[in-house]
Design a protein around this motif. Structure first.
Motif, mmCIF file in Angstrom:
data_model
loop_
_atom_site.group_PDB
_atom_site.id
_atom_site.type_symbol
_atom_site.label_atom_id
_atom_site.label_comp_id
_atom_site.label_asym_id
_atom_site.label_seq_id
_atom_site.Cartn_x
_atom_site.Cartn_y
_atom_site.Cartn_z
ATOM 1 N N SER A 8 -8.472 -12.408 1.797
ATOM 2 C CA SER A 8 -8.324 -11.209 1.926
ATOM 3 C C SER A 8 -6.283 -11.140 1.988
ATOM 4 O O SER A 8 -6.335 -11.603 2.406
ATOM 5 N N ARG A 46 -5.377 -2.074 0.821
ATOM 6 C CA ARG A 46 -5.927 -1.160 0.495
ATOM 7 C C ARG A 46 -6.457 -2.016 -1.062
ATOM 8 O O ARG A 46 -7.669 -2.074 -1.659
ATOM 9 N N ASP A 47 -5.174 -1.460 -2.013
ATOM 10 C CA ASP A 47 -4.654 -1.742 -3.035
ATOM 11 C C ASP A 47 -4.732 -2.581 -4.027
ATOM 12 O O ASP A 47 -3.473 -3.748 -3.811
ATOM 13 N N ARG A 48 -5.827 -3.502 -3.716
ATOM 14 C CA ARG A 48 -5.837 -5.327 -4.375
ATOM 15 C C ARG A 48 -4.515 -5.354 -5.281
ATOM 16 O O ARG A 48 -4.422 -6.825 -6.163
ATOM 17 N N ASP A 68 0.562 -1.099 -0.268
ATOM 18 C CA ASP A 68 0.011 -0.025 -0.238
ATOM 19 C C ASP A 68 0.861 1.149 -0.400
ATOM 20 O O ASP A 68 0.456 1.927 -0.295
#
Ligand SMILES: [Fe+2]
Length: 300
Positions: free
Chosen positions: A251, A255-257, A216
């Motif tokens: 998961s 945040r930035d997959r 991230d």
């Protein structure tokens, strides 16, 4: 997905896999060797074919046996790399999950330690194992969130005894034939204050490799700053750790997959995220084997 949801889904996945797939392959933890060719158009000639060995997230502790880390070390030793990088999260002390939920202990010696003795003992042990990987240009590392939570000073000292240098918002330059590879290590995004330790603009005849636990932060650098680098090496995500058929990773804990796993070619710089070695939250992996990586830099 938050931690509780990850735990619930992980338990459900374990139950489903036990019922429907009694073969051991989904849960196997043989360390994979992943080779990635990284093409860089203006790569300085001296670094054409340069090989970087990368190992992240060993999480040695009660849930991760010495033998798993030793196997990862052996995989990289066989590859004779030019530079060794470690992506952080050297330690794993299960303390954030509901007590007794997973009474599994895969490393009896470490599980039997007093809590207060764990940081010294585990950082020392993991450093001793990782010291087995050697290269002509040295071994470098960054802190992960677990290292910062448990004891960054102990981590730094023990790794240094194993010949591994922590780069906390610092750089290290490898010189070859008047050309340079600048390795830039960042502090952890969640638990530290990361910074890019070089002028934004990259000089000619220099390649920049960023070593950064949490992708991230790399996402932030790419989207919100004008800093220039060629390749970022990240860990933290464990490649999802639990991957369900048809659904994929539950998961990545980021945040930035886009940067959950593997090599991603972004217009401003390439990003490689390792699945890493160890586990957190749940003491196993599903359809997501541990890995070490060799990144081969090629001009073009
Ligand atoms: Fe981790």
């Amino acid at each position: 997905m938050d931690r509780r949801a990850f735990l619930r889904c992980g338990l459900a996945a374990a139950g489903l896999s036990a019922l429907s797939a009694p073969n051991a392959s989904a849960l196997a933890d043989d360390v994979a060797l992943r080779m990635e060719v990284v093409r860089i158009p203006l790569l300085p000639k001296s670094f054409d074919g340069f090989r970087i060995g990368f190992l992240s997230d060993p999480h040695l502790g009660p849930w991760v046996p010495d033998e798993l880390v030793a196997q990862a070390v052996q995989r990289l030793k066989n590859e004779k790399v030019d530079l060794v990088c470690f992506g952080g999260d050297f330690i794993g002390i299960p303390e954030s999950f509901p007590g007794g939920l997973f009474p599994i202990k895969r490393n009896e010696k470490l599980a039997a330690l007093r809590k207060s003795a764990m940081p010294d003992s585990i950082f020392g042990r993991v450093a001793g194992l990782l010291a087995g990987i050697r290269s002509a240009n040295g071994s470098f590392a960054v802190y992960g969130n677990h290292d910062n939570w448990v004891g960054p000073r102990i981590c730094r000292r023990k790794l240094a005894e194993g010949g591994i240098t922590i780069l906390k918002n610092e750089g290290h330059v490898v010189n070859r034939g008047g050309e340079a590879l600048r390795l830039l290590g960042c502090d952890d995004y969640w638990t530290g204050v990361p910074a890019f330790a070089a002028p934004a603009k990259k000089p000619e005849r220099e390649i920049r490799v960023l070593l950064c636990h949490n992708p991230d932060y790399v996402s932030y650098l790419l989207e919100s700053t004008n800093v220039e680098f060629d390749l970022a090496l990240c860990g933290h995500t464990h490649g999802g750790q639990i991957k369900l058929p048809f659904i994929g990773a539950l998961s990545y804990n980021i945040r930035d997959r886009r940067f959950g796993e593997g090599l991603v070619r972004h217009a401003k710089g390439q990003v490689y995220t390792s699945r890493g070695i160890g586990v957190v939250e749940i003491p196993f992996r599903l359809n997501c084997p541990p890995e070490v990586s060799v990144l081969v830099l090629l001009r073009g």
